[in-house]
Design a protein around this motif. Structure first.
Motif, PDB file in Angstrom:
ATOM      1  N   THR A  62       0.885   1.656 -11.912  1.00 47.44           N
ATOM      2  CA  THR A  62       1.774   0.774 -12.667  1.00 47.44           C
ATOM      3  C   THR A  62       3.131   1.429 -12.882  1.00 47.44           C
ATOM      4  OG1 THR A  62      -0.112  -0.242 -13.791  1.00 47.44           O
ATOM      5  CG2 THR A  62       2.056  -0.521 -14.821  1.00 47.44           C
ATOM      6  N   PHE A  63       3.122   2.717 -13.162  1.00 50.74           N
ATOM      7  CA  PHE A  63       4.385   3.440 -13.347  1.00 50.74           C
ATOM      8  C   PHE A  63       5.237   3.372 -12.082  1.00 50.74           C
ATOM      9  CE2 PHE A  63       6.727   7.487 -12.860  1.00 50.74           C
ATOM     10  CZ  PHE A  63       7.614   7.357 -13.921  1.00 50.74           C
ATOM     11  N   ALA A  64       4.612   3.606 -10.936  1.00 55.89           N
ATOM     12  CA  ALA A  64       5.354   3.581  -9.668  1.00 55.89           C
ATOM     13  C   ALA A  64       5.995   2.223  -9.432  1.00 55.89           C
ATOM     14  CB  ALA A  64       4.413   3.933  -8.514  1.00 55.89           C
ATOM     15  N   GLU A  65       5.287   1.161  -9.818  1.00 57.77           N
ATOM     16  CA  GLU A  65       5.830  -0.181  -9.612  1.00 57.77           C
ATOM     17  C   GLU A  65       6.926  -0.497 -10.633  1.00 57.77           C
ATOM     18  OE1 GLU A  65       6.042  -2.657  -6.795  1.00 57.77           O
ATOM     19  OE2 GLU A  65       4.405  -1.194  -6.830  1.00 57.77           O
ATOM     20  N   ALA A  66       6.696  -0.085 -11.879  1.00 62.61           N
ATOM     21  CA  ALA A  66       7.663  -0.393 -12.939  1.00 62.61           C
ATOM     22  C   ALA A  66       8.968   0.372 -12.761  1.00 62.61           C
ATOM     23  CB  ALA A  66       7.052  -0.085 -14.303  1.00 62.61           C
TER      24      ALA A  66
ATOM     25  N   SER B 240       1.508  -7.067  -7.908  1.00 60.47           N
ATOM     26  CA  SER B 240       0.097  -6.993  -7.528  1.00 60.47           C
ATOM     27  C   SER B 240      -0.360  -5.553  -7.308  1.00 60.47           C
ATOM     28  CB  SER B 240      -0.156  -7.814  -6.260  1.00 60.47           C
ATOM     29  OG  SER B 240       0.466  -7.214  -5.128  1.00 60.47           O
ATOM     30  N   ARG B 241       0.580  -4.649  -7.117  1.00 56.72           N
ATOM     31  CA  ARG B 241       0.215  -3.242  -6.927  1.00 56.72           C
ATOM     32  C   ARG B 241      -0.008  -2.524  -8.249  1.00 56.72           C
ATOM     33  NH1 ARG B 241       4.398  -2.889  -2.233  1.00 56.72           N
ATOM     34  NH2 ARG B 241       5.906  -2.491  -3.907  1.00 56.72           N
ATOM     35  N   ALA B 242       0.392  -3.135  -9.355  1.00 53.43           N
ATOM     36  CA  ALA B 242       0.212  -2.519 -10.670  1.00 53.43           C
ATOM     37  C   ALA B 242      -1.240  -2.637 -11.111  1.00 53.43           C
ATOM     38  CB  ALA B 242       1.127  -3.180 -11.696  1.00 53.43           C
ATOM     39  N   ALA B 243      -1.669  -1.679 -11.925  1.00 52.82           N
ATOM     40  CA  ALA B 243      -3.062  -1.659 -12.375  1.00 52.82           C
ATOM     41  C   ALA B 243      -3.265  -2.429 -13.675  1.00 52.82           C
ATOM     42  CB  ALA B 243      -3.526  -0.212 -12.555  1.00 52.82           C
ATOM     43  N   VAL B 244      -2.181  -2.851 -14.324  1.00 53.21           N
ATOM     44  CA  VAL B 244      -2.298  -3.584 -15.583  1.00 53.21           C
ATOM     45  C   VAL B 244      -2.361  -5.084 -15.311  1.00 53.21           C
ATOM     46  CG1 VAL B 244      -1.124  -1.801 -16.920  1.00 53.21           C
ATOM     47  CG2 VAL B 244       0.221  -3.634 -15.861  1.00 53.21           C
ATOM     48  N   SER B 245      -2.570  -5.851 -16.371  1.00 54.06           N
ATOM     49  CA  SER B 245      -2.655  -7.300 -16.223  1.00 54.06           C
ATOM     50  C   SER B 245      -1.313  -7.886 -15.808  1.00 54.06           C
ATOM     51  CB  SER B 245      -3.090  -7.937 -17.547  1.00 54.06           C
ATOM     52  OG  SER B 245      -2.071  -7.794 -18.521  1.00 54.06           O
TER      53      SER B 245
END
Length: 321
Positions: free
Chosen positions: A93-97, A110-115
């Motif tokens: 999630t950090f990498a995507e954010a 969609s690559r993030a691990a959060v909702s």
């Protein structure tokens, strides 16, 4: 430099608690509590109440309230990412954010691990900040530097994540070099300058040179007042803890043991590691107080004085943020 008494500390805390946040921040704080909920609203009140103390004097008075709001929203974005990667260990999630800053066109929720709701909120916070820059008189001049400085802030979080996963690499030089960027002092200054029509670019190098010192001071104040909470959360990157590791007073195995956190904290506190960082803060503060600045478009002495107030608010808020 310290808060003089418990009564004075309570006065400062009450001042923070009674701070009214602007509507834009209130709305985000309400949504944050529903979606994320890790931090108390006190944190946003704390930083919002403090910004006037370390905002560049060059900011046009007509824009001062807006700048204060902008930097509070930016703080929320940074805090969310910091908690995701340091507390939750969620590198995906950090990498995507972080792509919202570095490569916005490449963001794929969609690559993030959060909702979906959680990541959507992160996007909302960042977009709220960016949309708030549209009226900045000098955004084109300083945005490139701002994004560079934000990348350093994000890299500081990444470094902390690596240390937490590999505590045997912890060392004070790394904590001081990388960790200080987590204080966001350079990005905050860039936002100030976007709203400083009369700022002279000839003063820019001097401003940035000073911020290196002020950033370390801010980092020390934060370390001193949050390290105990962070140890309990599994974050071992505060300078106090890193120094205890480096000097062999505690071991990586002790840090990684989920039991006995309170005893470990008491053990570190007993050795007065905090005192070394207080001394370092005082040393830097005296150094910058003694410095003579030749800037004409910004009052850097006022910026330096504000850091003493920031430290007092850090001390008063120990255990609250």
């Amino acid at each position: 430099m310290s808060v003089e008494s418990p009564a004075e500390a309570q006065d400062l805390l009450e001042e923070v608690r009674t701070t009214t946040l602007p509507d834009r921040v209130e709305e985000l704080a309400d949504e944050y509590e529903l979606v994320c909920g890790e931090r108390d609203r006190f944190l946003w009140q704390w930083i919002y109440s403090l910004f006037p103390e370390f905002t560049l004097s060059s900011v046009d008075t007509d824009h001062a309230d807006h700048v204060r709001t902008q930097k509070t929203i930016l703080t929320m974005y940074v805090t969310i990412l910091d908690d995701i990667v340091e507390n939750d260990g969620d590198r995906d999630t950090f990498a995507e954010a972080r792509r919202l800053v570095q490569n916005p066109s490449g963001v794929d929720p969609s690559r993030a691990a959060v909702s979906e709701e959680y990541f959507s909120f992160i996007q909302r916070v960042w977009r709220e900040f960016e949309s708030g820059l549209t009226d900045a008189p000098r955004v084109d001049e300083f945005y490139d530097v701002f994004t560079y400085d934000m990348r350093q802030t994000l890299n500081a979080m990444d470094y902390s994540a690596v240390v937490n996963e590999n505590p045997r690499i912890a060392n004070l030089s790394g904590a001081e070099t990388y960790g200080a960027h987590n204080m966001v002092m350079f990005p905050y200054a860039a936002v100030d300058l976007m709203y400083s029509p009369e700022f002279d670019l000839a003063d820019y190098g001097t401003v940035r040179d000073l911020i290196w010192d002020l950033q370390e001071m801010a980092r020390i104040g934060n370390w001193l007042t949050t390290w105990e909470r962070e140890v309990k959360e599994g974050d071992y990157t505060a300078g106090i803890v890193v120094l205890a590791l480096q000097e062999g007073f505690v071991t990586p195995e002790e840090l990684e043991n989920p039991d006995g956190k309170d005893e470990l904290i008491d053990k570190i506190k007993a050795e007065q590691f905090e005192a070394k960082f207080r001394d370092r803060w005082a040393e830097i503060y005296q150094s910058v107080r003694d410095r003579e600045f030749d800037t004409e478009s910004v009052d850097l002495d006022a910026l330096v004085r504000g850091m003493e107030t920031v430290f007092q608010y850090h001390e008063a808020s120990r255990g609250y943020k």
